[in-house]
Design an enzyme around this catalytic site. Structure first.
Site: not given
Ligand code: CAA
Length: 402
Positions: A124, A132, A342, A368
């Site tokens: 991914f 991030g 411990i 994540e």
């Molecule tokens: N499923 C489906 N749709 C979703 C959803 C979900 N779980 N979560 C949000 N959405 C939708 C929302 O419903 C919204 O749609 P609508 O406008 O139609 O309602 C849209 O997506 C936007 O969602 P948010 O308003 O929640 O978006 P946000 O900008 O407020 O999110 C945040 C902020 C929660 C901080 C988000 O940016 C976040 O989770 N950040 C952390 C990212 C992360 O975990 N990164 C790690 C990636 S791991 C990687 O890449 C490395 C690897 O090794 C794989």
């Protein structure tokens, strides 16, 4: 009626993964960790156990097991080493389950089937050097010309980044929306390592999960056919969040396994080591730490089980999965720190596994969704600033058949 008993199939899976990890990986994990070596030979063994397609229906090459089975496998794998669970998180959780829910039949046939069979390894790509926690802050772009997209950008901190064949990648396909940071301008694509313009490498400087591969990749006008668009154009952000609901679930269950590993190692040591003429387990301050590990283990397990149950019945579990991930990863940090304590000076030595547990636990408090992002999300749910209404792809299709 609430029933927390595992089914016979789930018990068998738990036992099988536990025995395999103890036999095939535990004896060599210290050396792999010391050598900073990812053992590719583990992948075909995991495939043979059905783990790489664990919750993918049999019709798509998977084992057709439910989300609880995915959690159990995550717990058992991380009991031995975090690097094993990470494979499940990115390949089976973030990638395969997302393709299953959002991919076209063509994408499922071309990518999901070989991935679930373990013939291809997948990961991914969301995180970038400057984005991030702020997932909308990515800079990668996907420019459409005719029936092709041309992807340019850089992804970093990608587990299996230098190992995987297939990548679920997020990039802006609408540059106007990019300027406004409107997430509806982000799209998701399947990119193959073999595509021209794709290059990857391994991050060498990390100090935890040393037996795992963590990498980066760059895309220079990588030509991607439009058939490799996942979902519709502009749905990429939702797809990324959906994927994280699956990845975070495996992280939560994995951290639960790490707490159990800390608890078991501590209990064994506390009965072997004597101070002041008694086993150290007889000292109240040692008991206090072991009791904390036990309560953290049990609470973490209930939290991921609840999230898994919601997934099984096709309900959105963003809130519950996030809570499980936040609680269990923070608790695993506490458990690993106390396990080292411990063990005293021995805990500070590589001779015992708890030092590795201590180094390994920290990553999951960051990736994540950091501890802080999850705190904000939980507060926002309580305050009513964030809703968890159903979304287009909430129902995990893998439960519909088999
Ligand atoms: N499923 C489906 N749709 C979703 C959803 C979900 N779980 N979560 C949000 N959405 C939708 C929302 O419903 C919204 O749609 P609508 O406008 O139609 O309602 C849209 O997506 C936007 O969602 P948010 O308003 O929640 O978006 P946000 O900008 O407020 O999110 C945040 C902020 C929660 C901080 C988000 O940016 C976040 O989770 N950040 C952390 C990212 C992360 O975990 N990164 C790690 C990636 S791991 C990687 O890449 C490395 C690897 O090794 C794989």
């Amino acid at each position: 009626m609430l029933n927390l008993d595992l089914t016979e199939e789930q018990q068998l899976l738990e036992q099988t993964v536990r025995e395999w990890a103890a036999r095939a990986v535990a004896p060599k994990i210290r050396e792999l960790d010391r050598a900073h070596q990812f053992d590719r030979g583990i992948l075909p063994q995991m495939a043979a156990l059905g783990l790489l397609g664990i919750s993918v229906p049999q019709t798509y090459g998977g084992a057709g097991m439910d989300y609880i089975a995915l959690g159990l496998a995550s717990e058992e794998l991380e009991y031995v080493d975090t690097s094993l669970r990470v494979i499940l998180s990115v390949h089976s959780g973030l990638n395969c389950l997302t393709l299953l829910s959002w991919g076209t039949e063509d994408l499922k046939q071309r990518y999901l089937v070989p991935q679930a069979q373990g013939k291809k390894i997948a990961t991914f790509g969301l995180t970038e050097p400057s984005a991030g926690s702020d997932a909308r802050g990515i800079q990668s772009v996907a420019i459409r010309k005719g029936d092709r997209y041309y992807l340019t950008g850089e992804k970093i901190w990608i587990s299996l980044g230098d190992v995987a064949d297939n990548f679920l990648v997020f990039a802006w396909s609408d540059l106007e929306k990019k300027k406004q940071r409107d997430p509806n301008g982000i799209s998701a694509f399947i990119v193959e390592r073999a595509f021209k313009g794709f290059a990857s490498g391994t991050l060498k400087e990390k100090w935890g999960i040393l037996a795992g591969n963590t990498g980066f990749f760059t895309m220079e006008e990588v030509e991607v056919p439009q058939e490799n668009l996942v979902g519709r154009e502009g749905e990429g952000f939702k797809i990324a969040m959906f994927a994280l609901d699956q990845g975070r679930y495996t992280v939560a269950a994995g951290a639960t396994g790490l707490i159990r590993a800390c608890r078991d190692a501590s209990a064994t040591y506390a009965k072997e080591r004597k101070t002041f003429s008694v086993e150290i387990g007889r000292h109240q301050l040692v008991k206090e730490m072991i009791a904390q590990m036990e309560s953290d283990y049990q609470a973490s397990r209930l939290l991921w089980l609840r999230a898994g149950w919601l997934k099984n019945i096709g309900r959105r579990s963003t809130r519950e999965t996030g809570l499980a991930k936040w609680f269990s990863t923070v608790a695993s940090e506490r458990a690993a720190s106390d396990a080292v304590q411990i063990h005293g000076a021995n805990g500070y030595s590589d001779e015992y596994p708890v030092g590795r547990f201590y180094r390994n636990c920290k990553g999951a408090v960051i990736y994540e969704g950091t501890r802080e992002i999850h705190k904000l999300m939980q507060a926002d749910y309580v305050l009513g600033y964030r809703s968890d209404r159903p979304t287009r792809c909430d129902l995990p299709a893998f439960l519909i058949e088999d």
